[in-house]
Design a protein around this motif. Structure first.
Motif, PDB file in Angstrom:
ATOM      1  N   THR A   1      -0.048 -13.114  -1.703  1.00 26.53           N
ATOM      2  CA  THR A   1      -1.326 -12.549  -2.149  1.00 26.53           C
ATOM      3  C   THR A   1      -1.229 -11.034  -2.305  1.00 26.53           C
ATOM      4  O   THR A   1      -1.856 -10.465  -3.195  1.00 26.53           O
ATOM      5  CB  THR A   1      -2.479 -12.936  -1.187  1.00 26.53           C
ATOM      6  OG1 THR A   1      -2.030 -12.781   0.152  1.00 26.53           O
ATOM      7  CG2 THR A   1      -2.937 -14.353  -1.432  1.00 26.53           C
TER       8      THR A   1
ATOM      9  N   SER B   1      -6.965  -1.931   4.580  1.00 27.50           N
ATOM     10  CA  SER B   1      -7.980  -2.939   4.903  1.00 27.50           C
ATOM     11  C   SER B   1      -7.762  -4.206   4.085  1.00 27.50           C
ATOM     12  O   SER B   1      -7.063  -4.198   3.071  1.00 27.50           O
ATOM     13  CB  SER B   1      -9.381  -2.410   4.588  1.00 27.50           C
ATOM     14  OG  SER B   1      -9.601  -1.227   5.294  1.00 27.50           O
TER      15      SER B   1
ATOM     16  N   ARG C   1      -2.716  -1.266   9.314  1.00 25.05           N
ATOM     17  CA  ARG C   1      -2.395  -2.654   8.935  1.00 25.05           C
ATOM     18  C   ARG C   1      -1.969  -3.464  10.162  1.00 25.05           C
ATOM     19  O   ARG C   1      -2.342  -4.622  10.313  1.00 25.05           O
ATOM     20  CB  ARG C   1      -1.271  -2.670   7.889  1.00 25.05           C
ATOM     21  CG  ARG C   1      -1.748  -2.175   6.534  1.00 25.05           C
ATOM     22  CD  ARG C   1      -0.594  -1.902   5.600  1.00 25.05           C
ATOM     23  NE  ARG C   1       0.142  -3.095   5.242  1.00 25.05           N
ATOM     24  CZ  ARG C   1       1.435  -3.109   4.917  1.00 25.05           C
ATOM     25  NH1 ARG C   1       2.137  -1.992   4.918  1.00 25.05           N
ATOM     26  NH2 ARG C   1       2.016  -4.230   4.581  1.00 25.05           N
TER      27      ARG C   1
END
Ligand code: AMP
Length: 213
Positions: free
Chosen positions: A33, A59, A169
């Motif tokens: 993704t 984010s 992250r």
């Protein structure tokens, strides 16, 4: 029937590298993704520009956008897919089961590694702008500075591999992984892979877990 493969692991845990090898050697299809989102950004669409702002600070992009992108880019009828970087939360895990995998069997491989090792791995990660091969300036340095060993393409650092973004992250990952691990454990699909070893030893463990040995 072979299982579809869900790769769970912190950024830098090596799951992308392992997925690429399964693609090359076993004919699996990797669907990342993160890559799909980066592709959308590179197209400069309105959606791409919106995503760019979210991704630039590490984010997560909203579930609906990511899930739609994933749905149009995979079809588990056709092959063994490796879901790399998805799901990132429980909601996405449920969407994956219900709307994408439905009756297809699946296994979740958790690439377990101490988070303190990861910051160094990530800030030193470089990938080829042409073929996507992944290098590491410390553990897997390219032979020619700044150039890909495989195709000669220019090596780049991802914007979100800069130190301050990496820390965010990893924090987000830490908050999200526990419920996911419980979900796959409860549904008897969780397999833990020790991701601290060499690329070859991790690959062997992955093949065994995936039933591809
Ligand atoms: P990755 O390449 O998997 O490290 O992802 C890079 C960035 O893309 C993440 O920090 C998120 O901003 C975004 N991203 C990738 N996958 C997802 C996902 N499943 N859900 C939400 N955001 C995602």
């Amino acid at each position: 029937m072979l299982s579809q493969l869900i790769f769970l692991g912190a950024p830098g845990s090596g799951k992308g590298t392992q997925a690429k090898r399964l693609v090359a050697e076993k004919g699996c299809i990797q669907v990342s993704t993160g890559d799909l989102l980066r592709l959308e950004i590179s197209k400069g669409t309105a959606l791409g520009n919106r995503i760019k702002t979210t991704m630039s600070n590490g984010s997560l992009v909203d579930d609906k956008t990511v899930s739609e992108l994933l749905k149009i880019n995979c079809n588990p009828e056709k092959a063994v897919y490796i879901f790399d970087g998805y799901p990132r939360n429980l909601e996405q895990a449920k969407i994956l089961d219900k709307e994408i995998l439905s009756s297809h069997p699946s296994k979740a491989l958790h690439f377990e590694i101490d988070l303190s090792i990861l910051k160094d791995r990530l800030v030193n990660r470089r990938s080829c702008s042409k073929c996507g091969a992944i290098f590491n300036l410390i553990s897997h340095a390219p032979k020619n500075h700044g150039k890909c060993d495989l195709c000669g393409g220019i090596l780049e650092q991802r914007n979100d591999d800069k130190e301050e973004v990496v820390l965010n992250r990893l924090k987000i990952f830490q908050g999200a992984i526990t419920p996911l691990l419980s979900y796959y454990k409860e549904t008897k699909r969780l397999i833990t892979i020790d991701a601290t070893g060499s690329q070859d030893s991790v690959y062997k463990a992955v093949l065994k877990a995936a039933g591809l040995l």
